[in-house]
Motif scaffolding. Structure first.
Motif, PDB file in Angstrom:
ATOM      1  N   THR A  35       0.789  -1.237   0.000  1.00 14.26           N
ATOM      2  CA  THR A  35       0.000   0.000   0.000  1.00 14.26           C
ATOM      3  C   THR A  35       0.827   1.296   0.000  1.00 14.26           C
TER       4      THR A  35
ATOM      5  N   SER B 260       0.865  -0.154  -4.733  1.00 12.58           N
ATOM      6  CA  SER B 260       0.744   1.278  -4.890  1.00 12.58           C
ATOM      7  C   SER B 260       2.137   1.843  -5.120  1.00 12.58           C
TER       8      SER B 260
ATOM      9  N   TRP C  12      -5.854   7.444   2.607  1.00 13.24           N
ATOM     10  CA  TRP C  12      -4.982   6.601   3.428  1.00 13.24           C
ATOM     11  C   TRP C  12      -3.627   7.264   3.624  1.00 13.24           C
TER      12      TRP C  12
ATOM     13  N   ALA D 113      -1.162   2.756   5.906  1.00 16.66           N
ATOM     14  CA  ALA D 113      -0.176   1.836   5.319  1.00 16.66           C
ATOM     15  C   ALA D 113       0.937   1.652   6.355  1.00 16.66           C
TER      16      ALA D 113
ATOM     17  N   GLY E 294      -4.924  -4.622   3.008  1.00 18.98           N
ATOM     18  CA  GLY E 294      -4.387  -3.799   1.924  1.00 18.98           C
ATOM     19  C   GLY E 294      -5.446  -3.481   0.877  1.00 18.98           C
TER      20      GLY E 294
ATOM     21  N   LEU F 231      -6.832   0.290  -0.223  1.00 22.35           N
ATOM     22  CA  LEU F 231      -6.832   0.789  -1.602  1.00 22.35           C
ATOM     23  C   LEU F 231      -8.252   0.871  -2.195  1.00 22.35           C
TER      24      LEU F 231
END
Ligand code: ZN
Length: 458
Positions: free
Chosen positions: A69, A128, A273, A296, A370, A374
């Motif tokens: 993430t 990510s 996030w 994260a 995760g 996302l």
């Protein structure tokens, strides 16, 4: 009899253990997984189907593909530099900015290829990336280069268009020549979203907007980016509560702690996030849970920089979505999500007690956690209709000998072998027999070493 195969089909035969990560966290022994095109079509013992390809998986523990993430792929080229090995965050950043200001589009592509290949090889199927470095000499198109690398390797990708607008001349930390004006940043955010963001199920590329941190952008840019993200229906991402230096900076310049500051610029909610989330007080943890704002968790980077340990147990108990992340390659310095999962298990035991982070909770963070961070419900679990993203680990070797009473936990507890035996993304095998299928590992390493030498020589 004519047999018409409409799409690619794959049968994973007799899997030793399938850790589904469904809501019941079912663990199924000796089952088959049948994949049709990009989706999981069946999971059951002894399926009688004929598939384009059948693979014997009797030695494999099967997990949903792991989800990363947070990353800074460009940092692959500045891993492990002696001058920053023992520096804490602000000093570490100031040292690296002087090297990073020479980054080029080619270097971004090379670094992304290397980091994403490493992730695939450790069972990560969705990553990510937070790219916030846009030196004036590099032109636009850096996000485009990492998207090209992700497409070529076949990894599911969530790039974020980062930015820095508050250079040293305006009280920020970065040099002015790696900062951009807010007009340029907002225009390029729009451009990359319109060019690449795919909101559909099974999407292989989704964009988010990601100013770097409270100490490198202005409050105006924070407000404008939150409005822009909501206009396009994309997520927001940034670093937050990573160090006490950051907390001091926010108190000094905005008169607020970091999280109240972010809330004051409309940066909270289930479309936001944050990376790290270490220095949060009890009320702030509750606020993140209540608003479903994601975190994260980057344990290796946090330890490497001496930053601290995030209160992951408390965040989960409060209801906040939490995922795992390797963070940038100059502060980890590996894109190895398996190592990160083990680290997350170990550090939380120091933070919150030995029972605070069982192996199965770590697997949840690495998959469903995760996916939630996302904003995805089509990945993160092995269930009929979900995207066929799978990580298979061979537990038959020396690394797991004597640990077969619980092969799923063994992947975290034992001195494991670092590679996935097979990685499948969207129904496509991208790692097979521990080797990358979609790229030439030796060539990627050689190219990355040459690019790193060139960048550092500048
Ligand atoms: Zn980071």
């Amino acid at each position: 009899m004519a047999c018409l195969i409409m799409s690619t089909t794959l049968l994973l035969k007799n899997c030793r253990l399938v850790a589904t990560q469904n809501d019941r966290r079912d663990e199924l022994r000796n089952v088959d997984v049948y994949i049709e095109g990009a989706r999981i079509a069946a999971i059951a013992p002894q399926l009688s189907v004929s598939a384009g390809e059948t693979i014997d998986c009797q030695h494999a523990v099967v997990l949903p593909g792991l989800v990363n993430t947070h990353h800074h792929l460009f940092q692959v080229l500045t891993r492990n530099l002696p001058g920053a090995q023992d520096a804490k965050l602000f000093d570490w950043l100031i040292y690296h900015y002087e090297i990073w200001r020479g980054i080029t589009p080619d270097a971004v592509y090379t670094a992304a290829t290397c980091g994403l290949a490493e992730l695939l090889l450790t069972g990560c199927t969705t990553s990510s990336d937070h790219h916030y470095l846009f030196p004036r000499t590099a032109g636009s198109g850096l996000i485009d280069e990492e998207i090209r690398a992700a497409r070529e390797l076949g990894i599911r990708f969530h790039p974020t268009r980062g930015s820095m607008s508050r250079g040293r001349a305006h009280g920020g930390l970065p040099p002015d020549d790696v900062c951009q004006t807010e007009d340029v940043i907002l225009r390029d955010c729009r451009r990359v979203i319109e060019a690449y963001h795919d909101p559909r199920p099974f999407s292989m590329c989704r964009l988010s907007i990601a100013p770097c941190s409270p100490f490198s952008v202005t409050p105006e840019l924070m407000k404008e980016t939150s409005a822009l993200a909501r206009q396009y229906g994309v997520q927001l991402h940034t670093h937050l509560c990573e160090t006490l230096d950051e907390e001091d900076y926010c108190l000094r310049t905005c008169g607020m702690r970091p999280l109240p500051y972010m809330e004051s610029v409309a940066w909270i909610g289930d479309d936001v996030w944050y990376a790290h989330g270490i220095y949060l007080d009890g009320a702030e943890i509750a606020r993140l849970g209540h608003t479903h704002t994601g975190i994260a968790h980057c344990p290796s980077s946090n330890l490497r920089l001496g930053s601290g340990i995030a209160p992951v147990r408390a965040l989960l108990d409060a209801g906040a979505p939490v995922g795992l992340a390797v963070d940038g390659s100059a502060s980890n310095d590996a894109s190895n999500l398996l190592l990160e999962a083990r680290m997350a298990m170990l550090v939380q035991r120091v933070k919150a007690g030995v029972a605070a982070m069982p192996a199965r909770d770590v697997w949840w963070l690495a998959t469903r956690g995760g996916a939630a961070v996302l904003g995805r419900d089509d990945i993160g679990s092995l269930e009929i209709g979900k995207a066929a993203d799978l990580a298979l680990f061979d537990v038959s070797g020396l690394a797991y000998a004597g640990a077969q009473s619980d092969p799923l936990a063994a992947l975290l507890f034992c001195g494991f072998d670092q590679r996935a035996w097979m990685t499948i993304v969207n129904g496509r095998i991208v790692v097979k027999e521990k080797q990358l299928v979609t790229g030439d590992e030796a060539l990627i390493a050689e190219t990355a070493n040459a690019a790193a030498a060139q960048l550092i020589a500048q």
